[in-house]
Design a protein around this motif. Sequence first.
Motif: not given
Length: 157
Positions: A57, A67, A70-71, A129-130, A132-133, A136-137
């Motif tokens: 990322q 990305l 998301a991190y 989206a971030a 959610t990602m 999920a991670l």
Amino acid sequence: MSYYEWSWLAVGAYAVHILEEFALDWRNWARAVIKLPVEWSDFYVTNAVVIVLGVVQAQLSTSLPVLFLAYAALMLINATFFHVLPMIVTGGRFSPGVVTAVCLFCPIGLGSFRQAGTDGDLSAGVAFAAVTMGAALMAFPIILLRAKSRPYFRQTV
């Protein structure tokens, strides 16, 4: 700061967080408090993957801000639901990793989202989206840990 700088700061913070968890026996805490059937080997592999994902990322942060976010979301979710909340629920029982979660994950995670907002890259869709990602991670290794004890996934002869 740029996304690239925030990203690498996040990877460094995660490394320090892993050190705190390891040194203060996160495995036994996780088994006792959140009933996670985790072994040290699970801890090592999962955290190695988290660091690799952090490097990915960071390298892609300027071309794929989702990305990067998301991190940041992963860090905020980890801090909130796997450190701070369990301490509140258990009446203050120390959670290995809570110091770096509060002192590093929260400011870096929030700073990353603030930077994306300032730069005009934080729409509702990107934020969704971030998060959610990131969720999920966070959930994926837990799902795998719980699944591996089921008969269908056992690899014994």
